[in-house]
Design an enzyme around this catalytic site. Structure first.
Site, PDB file in Angstrom:
ATOM      1  N   ASP A  48      42.869  77.749  17.993  1.00  0.00           N
ATOM      2  CA  ASP A  48      42.318  78.705  17.045  1.00  0.00           C
ATOM      3  C   ASP A  48      40.969  79.226  17.539  1.00  0.00           C
ATOM      4  O   ASP A  48      39.985  78.484  17.563  1.00  0.00           O
ATOM      5  CB  ASP A  48      42.159  78.049  15.671  1.00  0.00           C
ATOM      6  CG  ASP A  48      41.835  79.044  14.571  1.00  0.00           C
ATOM      7  OD1 ASP A  48      41.500  80.199  14.895  1.00  0.00           O
ATOM      8  OD2 ASP A  48      41.920  78.665  13.393  1.00  0.00           O
ATOM      9  N   SER A  51      42.133  81.144   6.378  1.00  0.00           N
ATOM     10  CA  SER A  51      41.065  81.825   7.103  1.00  0.00           C
ATOM     11  C   SER A  51      39.891  82.099   6.164  1.00  0.00           C
ATOM     12  O   SER A  51      39.380  81.168   5.549  1.00  0.00           O
ATOM     13  CB  SER A  51      41.620  83.099   7.751  1.00  0.00           C
ATOM     14  OG  SER A  51      40.719  83.617   8.694  1.00  0.00           O
ATOM     15  N   HIS A  93      46.522  80.527  14.430  1.00  0.00           N
ATOM     16  CA  HIS A  93      45.708  80.862  13.254  1.00  0.00           C
ATOM     17  C   HIS A  93      46.517  81.710  12.274  1.00  0.00           C
ATOM     18  O   HIS A  93      46.506  81.462  11.071  1.00  0.00           O
ATOM     19  CB  HIS A  93      44.450  81.616  13.710  1.00  0.00           C
ATOM     20  CG  HIS A  93      43.500  81.949  12.603  1.00  0.00           C
ATOM     21  ND1 HIS A  93      42.506  81.090  12.188  1.00  0.00           N
ATOM     22  CD2 HIS A  93      43.388  83.054  11.818  1.00  0.00           C
ATOM     23  CE1 HIS A  93      41.821  81.644  11.207  1.00  0.00           C
ATOM     24  NE2 HIS A  93      42.346  82.839  10.961  1.00  0.00           N
TER      25      HIS A  93
END
Length: 329
Positions: free
Chosen positions: A271, A139, A300
């Site tokens: 996502d 991320s 995610h």
């Protein structure tokens, strides 16, 4: 992999003073001090995990253990917390900061740029210069990993994996459109409410709340995650999130182009932080790059349920790089 094997993986918790901030580092494997280890099996490579936001190292332990086992326990796997996201327990020893000039205190260390400098300072002061690096960013950790390549070209990074990478247009993503008002405009209301609700709350109650939440998510943590309900940490998490929405706008194509041969991108199909159009756009701009789209509907937040699958995939992608390290040794 069964749970019995996972339990056998040694994980060492350490709090070190990095740039003036207590920083939690969780280390998989028997190697805890790469500078003073003079043994014959001293590793020539370190796998370094940079979390997303929140930057709680403990949530990445199952992934790190699985990855450590998947590379046959030959190389250490370390996870670093974000500055200000984990507070050290009162009785925990804090390792002193290095005298290295690169380890000075950083302005706005809890912000996005400060978090980048925090990771660079750690790598410069806690990892020998000759130790090769594999950096895994998840991320916003992917954005930080890219910035490390840009601002610390002297670090011997041989490969960087950007998993579910939030490296562009964060506020325009489906989740970003929801999160931006809260993180950018209503952040102070979140600060006040979390302080009023959580500051007077006894640790026993916080521990119970966290235990219940982990059970609901079918998660376990062998390290304390009380920081999840610490107002100071929550404020830093929200502050970093607000900066992400404002600053992670345009993809850094220049850095990607310069280091493309070292990069592997892994995008999700479900996502809401980096939708498939972001994958399609970067694939179009860098057709020769190692840019992959998930075929398994992994979320995610893969660390919750799909950590073993991700660890096996990363280990597979790393196979050639690690064999070269073995040959060199």
């Amino acid at each position: 992999m069964n749970s019995e094997v996972k339990e056998e993986v040694p994980v060492h918790e350490e709090f070190t003073l990095c740039c003036g901030v207590d920083t939690q580092v969780l280390k998989c494997g028997p190697w805890t001090d790469l500078f003073n280890d003079q043994s014959a099996n001293r590793p020539k490579l370190l796998i370094f995990i940079i979390p997303g936001n929140p930057g709680f190292s403990a949530f990445y332990v199952p992934f790190a253990k699985a990855l450590y086992s998947s590379v046959n326990r030959r190389f250490p796997v370390w996870i670093i917390s974000h500055a200000g996201h984990v507070v050290a327990p009162k009785d925990k020893k804090i390792h002193a900061a290095s005298d290295d000039p690169n380890a000075q205190e950083i302005k706005d260390i809890y912000g996005l740029r400060g978090q980048v400098e925090h990771k660079v300072a750690f790598l410069r002061t806690h990892v020998p210069k000759e130790t090769k690096l594999v950096v895994i960013g998840h991320s916003i950790g992917s954005y930080i990993a890219l910035q490390i390549l840009k601002h610390a070209p002297e670090l011997p990074i041989i490969r960087s994996f950007l998993l579910f990478p939030t490296i562009e247009r964060m506020s325009e993503s489906p989740n970003g459109r929801i999160a931006t008002p809260f993180l950018c405009w209503l952040r102070y209301a979140l600060y006040v409410s979390s302080y009023l609700l959580l500051k007077p709350c006894p640790e026993t109650v916080k521990s119970w709340l966290i235990r219940m939440a982990l059970q609901r998510m079918n998660m376990q943590s062998e390290f304390s995650v009380l920081s999840v309900l610490e107002p100071f940490c929550l404020a830093n998490i929200a502050y970093l999130g607000g900066q992400e929405m404002m600053e992670v706008v345009k993809r850094d194509n220049e850095t990607i182009k310069e280091h493309l041969s070292k990069l592997t991108f892994y995008y999700g199909t479900i996502d809401a932080w980096c939708p498939t159009e972001y994958y399609e756009d970067i694939k179009k701009d860098f057709p020769e790059g190692d840019i992959r789209l998930c075929e398994k509907k992994i979320a995610h937040a893969f660390i919750l349920r799909s950590y073993q699958e991700m660890a096996d995939m990363v280990a597979g992608w790393l196979k050639d790089d690690l064999s070269k390290v073995d040959i060199a040794t």
